[in-house]
Design an enzyme around this catalytic site. Structure first.
Site, PDB file in Angstrom:
ATOM      1  N   LYS A  10       0.828  -1.203   0.000  1.00 15.55           N
ATOM      2  CA  LYS A  10       0.000   0.000   0.000  1.00 15.55           C
ATOM      3  C   LYS A  10       0.870   1.265   0.000  1.00 15.55           C
ATOM      4  O   LYS A  10       2.092   1.183   0.219  1.00 15.55           O
ATOM      5  CB  LYS A  10      -0.923  -0.046   1.223  1.00 15.55           C
ATOM      6  N   TYR A  50     -12.515  -2.656  -2.325  1.00 20.16           N
ATOM      7  CA  TYR A  50     -13.005  -2.636  -0.943  1.00 20.16           C
ATOM      8  C   TYR A  50     -14.531  -2.625  -0.868  1.00 20.16           C
ATOM      9  O   TYR A  50     -15.098  -2.120   0.101  1.00 20.16           O
ATOM     10  CB  TYR A  50     -12.423  -1.429  -0.200  1.00 20.16           C
ATOM     11  N   PHE A  58     -15.496   3.691   8.151  1.00 17.91           N
ATOM     12  CA  PHE A  58     -14.141   4.045   7.700  1.00 17.91           C
ATOM     13  C   PHE A  58     -13.938   3.846   6.199  1.00 17.91           C
ATOM     14  O   PHE A  58     -12.814   3.929   5.702  1.00 17.91           O
ATOM     15  CB  PHE A  58     -13.095   3.250   8.494  1.00 17.91           C
ATOM     16  N   ARG A  91      -1.159 -14.483   4.642  1.00 16.99           N
ATOM     17  CA  ARG A  91      -1.907 -13.828   5.730  1.00 16.99           C
ATOM     18  C   ARG A  91      -1.140 -13.934   7.056  1.00 16.99           C
ATOM     19  O   ARG A  91      -1.148 -13.006   7.858  1.00 16.99           O
ATOM     20  CB  ARG A  91      -3.306 -14.448   5.906  1.00 16.99           C
ATOM     21  N   THR A  97      -5.357  -7.533  10.822  1.00 15.80           N
ATOM     22  CA  THR A  97      -5.800  -6.286  10.176  1.00 15.80           C
ATOM     23  C   THR A  97      -5.415  -5.056  11.001  1.00 15.80           C
ATOM     24  O   THR A  97      -4.910  -4.071  10.459  1.00 15.80           O
ATOM     25  CB  THR A  97      -7.344  -6.320  10.017  1.00 15.80           C
ATOM     26  N   ARG A 108       2.585  -6.328   9.314  1.00 13.11           N
ATOM     27  CA  ARG A 108       1.730  -5.253   9.828  1.00 13.11           C
ATOM     28  C   ARG A 108       2.112  -4.872  11.257  1.00 13.11           C
ATOM     29  O   ARG A 108       2.079  -3.695  11.631  1.00 13.11           O
ATOM     30  CB  ARG A 108       0.268  -5.680   9.755  1.00 13.11           C
ATOM     31  N   ASN A 122      -1.798  -0.295   7.456  1.00 10.87           N
ATOM     32  CA  ASN A 122      -1.248  -1.621   7.745  1.00 10.87           C
ATOM     33  C   ASN A 122      -0.396  -2.178   6.610  1.00 10.87           C
ATOM     34  O   ASN A 122      -0.202  -3.380   6.498  1.00 10.87           O
ATOM     35  CB  ASN A 122      -2.356  -2.582   8.189  1.00 10.87           C
ATOM     36  N   HIS A 125      -1.881  -5.341   1.640  1.00 12.83           N
ATOM     37  CA  HIS A 125      -3.131  -6.097   1.488  1.00 12.83           C
ATOM     38  C   HIS A 125      -2.767  -7.542   1.175  1.00 12.83           C
ATOM     39  O   HIS A 125      -1.793  -7.795   0.476  1.00 12.83           O
ATOM     40  CB  HIS A 125      -3.963  -5.533   0.329  1.00 12.83           C
ATOM     41  N   GLU A 136     -10.206 -10.532  -6.698  1.00 12.18           N
ATOM     42  CA  GLU A 136      -9.218  -9.451  -6.626  1.00 12.18           C
ATOM     43  C   GLU A 136      -8.172  -9.568  -7.739  1.00 12.18           C
ATOM     44  O   GLU A 136      -7.819  -8.571  -8.373  1.00 12.18           O
ATOM     45  CB  GLU A 136      -8.528  -9.481  -5.258  1.00 12.18           C
TER      46      GLU A 136
END
Ligand code: IDP
Ligand code: MG
Length: 167
Positions: A10, A50, A58, A91, A97, A108, A122, A125, A136
């Site tokens: 990100k 998203y 948010f 993950r 998250t 993260r 964070n 993704h 995705e």
């Protein structure tokens, strides 16, 4: 079972020069990178990515974050990792998250933060399951961008297609 998963560094990851560190951490998985590109994200792409969060308070922040509006870096690095249990492996190294709750040795946990405004920065993704990964990856990449045929594709011919070519 071999799986594909979408990983995005990100805008905060790029701004903080974390790409090398993140790729090094991800290489612990021994997965293969089968697609990669730098993307200037537009609002439609961010909102579609998203879309499961569109009713969350948010949502606007998360869109602005992915667009790079908080980091003056209007780009992300999108990649597809491929191999056995790719989704779970990525993950795990990515971490939870909420970066304050993430394992401190996860990506993260080590590099993320929550801003005073409450934005979860964070850093990366990572797709959360096979359905999300397929949706995705098909959203971010064209079939020819991905060097392994992980999903079915077809050849289509379009009349009057206009595209940019090298001059
Ligand atoms: P994930 O990225 O771990 O899969 P999701 O629930 O899919 O988590 O949320 C997508 C992104 O939205 C997160 O990575 C984070 O940047 C942001 N986000 C999720 N939950 C919150 C929250 O409670 N407050 C602020 N931002 C959040
Ligand atoms: Mg998610």
């Amino acid at each position: 079972m071999s799986q594909s998963t979408l990983v995005i560094v990100k805008p905060d990851g790029l701004k903080k020069s974390l790409t090398g560190n993140i790729l090094t951490r991800l290489s612990e998985t021994k997965l293969e990178i089968i697609a990669a590109k730098v993307v200037k994200v537009n609002r439609e792409l961010a909102a579609e990515h998203y879309r499961h969060l569109k009713d969350k308070p948010f949502f606007d922040d998360v869109i602005k974050y992915l667009l790079g509006e908080y980091h003056d870096r209007h780009k992300v690095l999108a990649m597809v990792y491929w191999g056995k249990d790719a989704i779970k492996k990525v993950r795990e190294i990515a971490g939870a998250t909420n970066p304050e709750e993430a394992d401190p040795v996860s990506i993260r946990g080590a590099y993320g933060r929550i801003t005073t405004k409450g934005v979860y920065e964070n850093v990366i993704h990572a797709s959360s399951d096979e359905t999300d990964a397929e949706r995705e990856i098909k959203l971010w990449f064209k079939p020819e961008d991905v060097i392994v045929d992980v999903y079915a594709s077809k050849v289509a011919t379009f009349k009057d297609v206009t595209m940019k070519v090298w001059a």
